[in-house]
Design a protein around this motif. Sequence first.
Motif, mmCIF file in Angstrom:
data_model
loop_
_atom_site.group_PDB
_atom_site.id
_atom_site.type_symbol
_atom_site.label_atom_id
_atom_site.label_comp_id
_atom_site.label_asym_id
_atom_site.label_seq_id
_atom_site.Cartn_x
_atom_site.Cartn_y
_atom_site.Cartn_z
ATOM 1 N N LEU A 21 0.816 -1.217 0.000
ATOM 2 C CA LEU A 21 0.000 0.000 0.000
ATOM 3 C C LEU A 21 0.853 1.272 0.000
ATOM 4 O O LEU A 21 0.483 2.255 -0.638
ATOM 5 C CB LEU A 21 -0.959 -0.015 1.187
ATOM 6 C CG LEU A 21 -2.024 -1.117 1.125
ATOM 7 C CD1 LEU A 21 -2.852 -1.144 2.393
ATOM 8 C CD2 LEU A 21 -2.919 -0.950 -0.104
ATOM 9 N N PHE A 22 1.987 1.277 0.690
ATOM 10 C CA PHE A 22 2.853 2.459 0.678
ATOM 11 C C PHE A 22 3.390 2.719 -0.724
ATOM 12 O O PHE A 22 3.481 3.860 -1.161
ATOM 13 C CB PHE A 22 4.021 2.309 1.654
ATOM 14 C CG PHE A 22 3.638 2.394 3.106
ATOM 15 C CD1 PHE A 22 2.604 3.206 3.543
ATOM 16 C CD2 PHE A 22 4.335 1.655 4.057
ATOM 17 C CE1 PHE A 22 2.258 3.296 4.881
ATOM 18 C CE2 PHE A 22 4.004 1.732 5.402
ATOM 19 C CZ PHE A 22 2.960 2.550 5.821
ATOM 20 N N VAL A 23 3.747 1.653 -1.436
ATOM 21 C CA VAL A 23 4.262 1.810 -2.798
ATOM 22 C C VAL A 23 3.153 2.301 -3.730
ATOM 23 O O VAL A 23 3.379 3.158 -4.578
ATOM 24 C CB VAL A 23 4.897 0.487 -3.311
ATOM 25 C CG1 VAL A 23 5.180 0.542 -4.800
ATOM 26 C CG2 VAL A 23 6.180 0.198 -2.534
ATOM 27 N N GLU A 24 1.946 1.780 -3.544
ATOM 28 C CA GLU A 24 0.817 2.178 -4.395
ATOM 29 C C GLU A 24 0.312 3.581 -4.096
ATOM 30 O O GLU A 24 -0.002 4.347 -5.000
ATOM 31 C CB GLU A 24 -0.352 1.191 -4.222
ATOM 32 C CG GLU A 24 -0.123 -0.157 -4.858
ATOM 33 C CD GLU A 24 -1.254 -1.151 -4.562
ATOM 34 O OE1 GLU A 24 -2.261 -0.779 -3.913
ATOM 35 O OE2 GLU A 24 -1.107 -2.312 -4.972
ATOM 36 N N ASN A 25 0.201 3.926 -2.786
ATOM 37 C CA ASN A 25 -0.494 5.155 -2.392
ATOM 38 C C ASN A 25 0.355 6.177 -1.650
ATOM 39 O O ASN A 25 -0.147 7.232 -1.294
ATOM 40 C CB ASN A 25 -1.694 4.794 -1.499
ATOM 41 C CG ASN A 25 -2.591 3.769 -2.142
ATOM 42 O OD1 ASN A 25 -2.952 3.882 -3.298
ATOM 43 N ND2 ASN A 25 -2.945 2.735 -1.397
ATOM 44 N N GLY A 26 1.599 5.848 -1.353
ATOM 45 C CA GLY A 26 2.441 6.748 -0.573
ATOM 46 C C GLY A 26 2.186 6.588 0.917
ATOM 47 O O GLY A 26 1.232 5.926 1.332
ATOM 48 N N PHE A 27 3.044 7.198 1.702
ATOM 49 C CA PHE A 27 2.923 7.082 3.155
ATOM 50 C C PHE A 27 1.661 7.771 3.664
ATOM 51 O O PHE A 27 0.916 7.225 4.464
ATOM 52 C CB PHE A 27 4.147 7.690 3.859
ATOM 53 C CG PHE A 27 5.434 6.982 3.529
ATOM 54 C CD1 PHE A 27 5.571 5.626 3.736
ATOM 55 C CD2 PHE A 27 6.512 7.674 3.020
ATOM 56 C CE1 PHE A 27 6.753 4.962 3.443
ATOM 57 C CE2 PHE A 27 7.697 7.034 2.726
ATOM 58 C CZ PHE A 27 7.817 5.668 2.931
ATOM 59 N N HIS A 28 1.423 8.995 3.197
ATOM 60 C CA HIS A 28 0.298 9.770 3.715
ATOM 61 C C HIS A 28 -1.034 9.317 3.126
ATOM 62 O O HIS A 28 -2.075 9.532 3.737
ATOM 63 C CB HIS A 28 0.531 11.264 3.470
ATOM 64 C CG HIS A 28 1.779 11.757 4.147
ATOM 65 N ND1 HIS A 28 1.930 11.771 5.517
ATOM 66 C CD2 HIS A 28 2.942 12.209 3.630
ATOM 67 C CE1 HIS A 28 3.129 12.224 5.824
ATOM 68 N NE2 HIS A 28 3.771 12.490 4.695
#
Length: 196
Positions: A21-28
Amino acid sequence: MITQSNISDKRKELLAAALKLFVENGFHGTPTSSIAKEAGVAHGTLFHYFKTKDELVIALYISIKQEMGTCSAPFLEKDIGLKEKVMGIFTASIEWGLKHRNEFQFIEQFHHSPFLKMVPTAEIQEQGKPALDLLKKGIKEKILKPMDVDFMITIVMSQLFGLYKYLIQTNLSRKKQQALIEETVHLLWDMISTGK
């Protein structure tokens, strides 16, 4: 019955979900509720393993960096010259990145985020010590240019991330990829070495 294995598995599932999910949507753009849902656990379960989202991000970074470090370890241990070590580590790192795209992309995201400053200094020193010692030795022996070691690492990482981006954005054959990796590592060596 809850076993150590179950705890370990849940933690791994949460880290894997967070990575995706971090790779897909970023941290924030990735709320903890989405990570828990992706991992198939209750939202509160996530906080049993990681007190905060920041702690989860940092734990994921440390885990990936340790895994990535295993690809360079053989070159650090081999009885070969500094040039071969540096070139071997660079090549192994880029090859690892091409095989572990999400992990490599996460590392790049992390390096350009405020989270990098949150990693405990002892952890950074432990992970970076072998490479740092190698570069310091090269400078002392006048094989590498007498530049600030942190700057030299920045140069190496910039080349690594730049080459990686280019390779995943182009549709080169494996043979052409390998030729470009070899050309880049020679250019990098020319940038940081004294030519000895």
